[in-house]
Scaffold this motif. Structure first.
Motif, PDB file in Angstrom:
ATOM      1  N   ALA A  11     -10.162   0.728  59.310  1.00 52.98           N
ATOM      2  CA  ALA A  11     -10.987   0.023  59.656  1.00 52.98           C
ATOM      3  C   ALA A  11     -11.717  -1.013  60.331  1.00 52.98           C
ATOM      4  CB  ALA A  11     -12.082  -0.148  58.057  1.00 52.98           C
ATOM      5  N   VAL A  12     -11.321  -2.153  59.977  1.00 49.73           N
ATOM      6  CA  VAL A  12     -11.172  -3.355  61.102  1.00 49.73           C
ATOM      7  C   VAL A  12     -10.472  -3.324  62.143  1.00 49.73           C
ATOM      8  CG1 VAL A  12     -10.801  -5.430  61.410  1.00 49.73           C
ATOM      9  CG2 VAL A  12     -11.438  -4.990  59.144  1.00 49.73           C
ATOM     10  N   GLU A  13      -9.541  -2.320  62.162  1.00 53.55           N
ATOM     11  CA  GLU A  13      -8.288  -2.593  63.548  1.00 53.55           C
ATOM     12  C   GLU A  13     -10.051  -0.952  64.163  1.00 53.55           C
ATOM     13  OE1 GLU A  13      -4.972   0.591  64.918  1.00 53.55           O
ATOM     14  OE2 GLU A  13      -4.412  -0.135  63.005  1.00 53.55           O
ATOM     15  N   ALA A  14     -10.192  -0.092  64.104  1.00 53.83           N
ATOM     16  CA  ALA A  14     -10.904   0.968  64.220  1.00 53.83           C
ATOM     17  C   ALA A  14     -12.376  -0.128  65.242  1.00 53.83           C
ATOM     18  CB  ALA A  14     -11.722   1.704  64.160  1.00 53.83           C
ATOM     19  N   ALA A  15     -13.239  -1.055  64.696  1.00 59.96           N
ATOM     20  CA  ALA A  15     -13.337  -2.154  65.017  1.00 59.96           C
ATOM     21  C   ALA A  15     -13.383  -2.370  66.911  1.00 59.96           C
ATOM     22  CB  ALA A  15     -15.053  -2.645  64.069  1.00 59.96           C
TER      23      ALA A  15
ATOM     24  N   VAL B  31      -1.981  -4.135  67.677  1.00 57.89           N
ATOM     25  CA  VAL B  31      -2.302  -2.895  68.006  1.00 57.89           C
ATOM     26  C   VAL B  31      -3.894  -3.125  68.225  1.00 57.89           C
ATOM     27  CG1 VAL B  31      -1.042  -1.881  66.680  1.00 57.89           C
ATOM     28  CG2 VAL B  31      -3.267  -2.877  65.655  1.00 57.89           C
ATOM     29  N   ALA B  32      -4.372  -4.152  68.307  1.00 60.23           N
ATOM     30  CA  ALA B  32      -5.692  -4.367  68.778  1.00 60.23           C
ATOM     31  C   ALA B  32      -6.161  -5.487  69.868  1.00 60.23           C
ATOM     32  CB  ALA B  32      -6.614  -5.319  67.400  1.00 60.23           C
TER      33      ALA B  32
ATOM     34  N   ALA C 230     -17.983   2.435  55.761  1.00 62.89           N
ATOM     35  CA  ALA C 230     -16.924   2.339  56.622  1.00 62.89           C
ATOM     36  C   ALA C 230     -15.815   1.876  56.092  1.00 62.89           C
ATOM     37  CB  ALA C 230     -17.306   0.837  57.238  1.00 62.89           C
ATOM     38  N   LYS C 231     -15.631   1.454  54.904  1.00 66.84           N
ATOM     39  CA  LYS C 231     -14.128   1.576  54.329  1.00 66.84           C
ATOM     40  C   LYS C 231     -13.863   3.466  54.200  1.00 66.84           C
ATOM     41  CE  LYS C 231     -11.070  -0.121  51.780  1.00 66.84           C
ATOM     42  NZ  LYS C 231      -9.361   0.387  52.363  1.00 66.84           N
ATOM     43  N   THR C 232     -14.701   3.865  53.696  1.00 68.66           N
ATOM     44  CA  THR C 232     -14.601   5.110  53.509  1.00 68.66           C
ATOM     45  C   THR C 232     -14.111   6.391  54.430  1.00 68.66           C
ATOM     46  OG1 THR C 232     -15.849   5.070  51.567  1.00 68.66           O
ATOM     47  CG2 THR C 232     -15.307   7.196  51.827  1.00 68.66           C
TER      48      THR C 232
ATOM     49  N   ASP D 193     -16.418   3.815  63.823  1.00 66.02           N
ATOM     50  CA  ASP D 193     -16.141   3.857  65.694  1.00 66.02           C
ATOM     51  C   ASP D 193     -15.900   4.211  66.449  1.00 66.02           C
ATOM     52  OD1 ASP D 193     -16.751   0.520  65.365  1.00 66.02           O
ATOM     53  OD2 ASP D 193     -16.050   0.611  63.760  1.00 66.02           O
ATOM     54  N   ILE D 194     -15.769   5.749  65.630  1.00 66.86           N
ATOM     55  CA  ILE D 194     -14.807   6.471  67.189  1.00 66.86           C
ATOM     56  C   ILE D 194     -15.666   7.601  67.003  1.00 66.86           C
ATOM     57  CG2 ILE D 194     -13.537   8.391  67.050  1.00 66.86           C
ATOM     58  CD1 ILE D 194     -11.331   6.910  65.359  1.00 66.86           C
ATOM     59  N   VAL D 195     -17.236   8.409  65.345  1.00 73.43           N
ATOM     60  CA  VAL D 195     -17.745   9.584  66.235  1.00 73.43           C
ATOM     61  C   VAL D 195     -19.041   9.134  66.519  1.00 73.43           C
ATOM     62  CG1 VAL D 195     -18.761  11.048  64.453  1.00 73.43           C
ATOM     63  CG2 VAL D 195     -16.663  11.019  64.150  1.00 73.43           C
ATOM     64  N   PRO D 196     -19.698   9.544  67.780  1.00 79.67           N
ATOM     65  CA  PRO D 196     -20.556   9.145  68.153  1.00 79.67           C
ATOM     66  C   PRO D 196     -21.898   9.411  66.790  1.00 79.67           C
ATOM     67  CG  PRO D 196     -19.866   9.750  69.683  1.00 79.67           C
ATOM     68  CD  PRO D 196     -18.906   9.897  68.426  1.00 79.67           C
ATOM     69  N   PHE D 197     -23.410   8.640  66.752  1.00 76.31           N
ATOM     70  CA  PHE D 197     -24.303   8.869  66.187  1.00 76.31           C
ATOM     71  C   PHE D 197     -25.121   8.455  66.451  1.00 76.31           C
ATOM     72  CE2 PHE D 197     -23.131   4.788  64.407  1.00 76.31           C
ATOM     73  CZ  PHE D 197     -23.843   4.197  64.261  1.00 76.31           C
ATOM     74  N   ALA D 198     -26.120   9.063  65.863  1.00 74.62           N
ATOM     75  CA  ALA D 198     -27.765   8.514  66.303  1.00 74.62           C
ATOM     76  C   ALA D 198     -28.504   8.880  65.164  1.00 74.62           C
ATOM     77  CB  ALA D 198     -28.255   8.830  67.720  1.00 74.62           C
TER      78      ALA D 198
END
Length: 322
Positions: free
Chosen positions: A81-85, A110-111, A209-211, A217-222
């Motif tokens: 979760a943190v890496e993707a953020a 990686v970040a 975020a953990k789940t 941070d990858i899937v767009p949402f509205a």
């Protein structure tokens, strides 16, 4: 009189949950000071021993009490979760990263380096002082402004650029673990985005975020104010809406075949509408769907968890197109 070694003993320091601001260097420098607050000194510049004992006891008692609740506000924990953020260019700072020395070495490879990032080297035992009880943090946590998401028009435009555009809409699904699992499924099958109702959706942080394991941070949402009006707008832009309902006459697979969905160059996009576990789709939302469809359950059990049902629906819509 306390010696210099005693005054610098890390056991007498407060944990990293202090609110004191810091002018730390950006990125993974490891040079910034941990969040600390100087203890009162006597006239000779020494820290009173009694004060240190009281502070140590209070800190230990706070960590030991299971009834103490710590807010999730702005917190993300767990390595994925943190890496993707950190990799998400849409996530704005300032961001404070709490990380053990071991995890710091892995993350810095990686970040990407960010100018709005402040790193705090943190011991494993200190995480319980600022994260909720039971948080599986893996030695890394991040605090910063939660994601705001996109608007509906931007989400539709992004979806329509895909070969098989599929959006998922959640009708009053409020459990953060379910939403996190749905985001993870959306990322796995390549869904174009997630639509939620603004006032019934949890903030993108913490357990959610953990789940999601980085999918947040990858899937767009509205977030939208009214799902029925959002469905009208989706229809105007060429989307076919499929509402999942156990009482529906036709299965999702049959309706997808009728729509010619798996044919190359399908002219229309899809939005799959998932209802809450307790109530299912609300009447007005169901009435705005082009089709009501079901997942056949020959075993005789009446329902599935909404995240599991979403996985099956996205497999039918996207997994079978490969």
């Amino acid at each position: 009189m306390s010696s210099q070694r005693e005054r610098n003993d890390p056991k007498s320091r407060k944990g990293p949950n202090s609110s004191k601001k810091s002018g730390a260097k950006a990125a993974f420098s490891g040079q910034s000071k941990p969040f600390t607050k100087d203890k009162p000194r006597d006239k000779g510049g020494n820290a009173p021993a009694q004060t240190a004992r009281v502070q140590t006891q209070t800190h230990s008692q706070t960590r030991a009490k299971p009834s103490v609740r710590v807010s999730e506000d702005g917190w993300i924990w767990g390595l994925h979760a943190v890496e993707a953020a950190l990799k998400n260019p849409s996530r704005h700072g300032p961001i404070r990263l709490y990380v053990t020395p071991e995890r710091q070495k892995a993350l810095e490879q990686v970040a990407p380096k960010r100018g709005d990032l402040h790193v705090r080297l943190t011991e494993m035992a200190e995480f319980s002082g600022f994260l909720p009880q039971g948080a599986v943090h893996q030695g890394v946590a991040l605090n910063g402004p939660p994601l705001e998401g996109d608007d509906l028009n931007g989400l539709m435009e992004g979806a329509l650029r895909q070969a098989h555009p599929v959006l998922v809409m959640l009708d009053q699904v409020t459990d953060p673990q379910n939403i996190g699992a749905i985001l993870r499924t959306c990322a796995a099958f390549g869904a174009a985005g997630l639509i939620m109702q603004d006032r019934h959706s949890p903030v993108m942080q913490g357990v959610l975020a953990k789940t999601a394991a980085g999918a947040m941070d990858i899937v767009p949402f509205a977030r939208v104010t009214n799902l029925s009006r959002a469905l009208e707008s989706l229809t105007e832009n060429g989307f076919v809406s499929l509402g999942m309902a156990g009482e529906a006459e036709h299965s999702l697979q049959v309706v997808l075949e009728q729509q010619g969905w798996r044919q190359t160059g399908s002219p229309r996009a899809l939005v799959i509408v998932m209802g809450s576990e307790g109530e299912g789709l609300r009447r007005l939302v169901a009435e705005h769907c082009d089709h009501l469809v079901k997942i056949p359950m020959p075993g005789g059990f009446e329902s599935l968890n909404v995240s599991h049902a979403t996985s099956i629906a996205l497999y039918e819509a996207l997994g079978r197109t490969v």
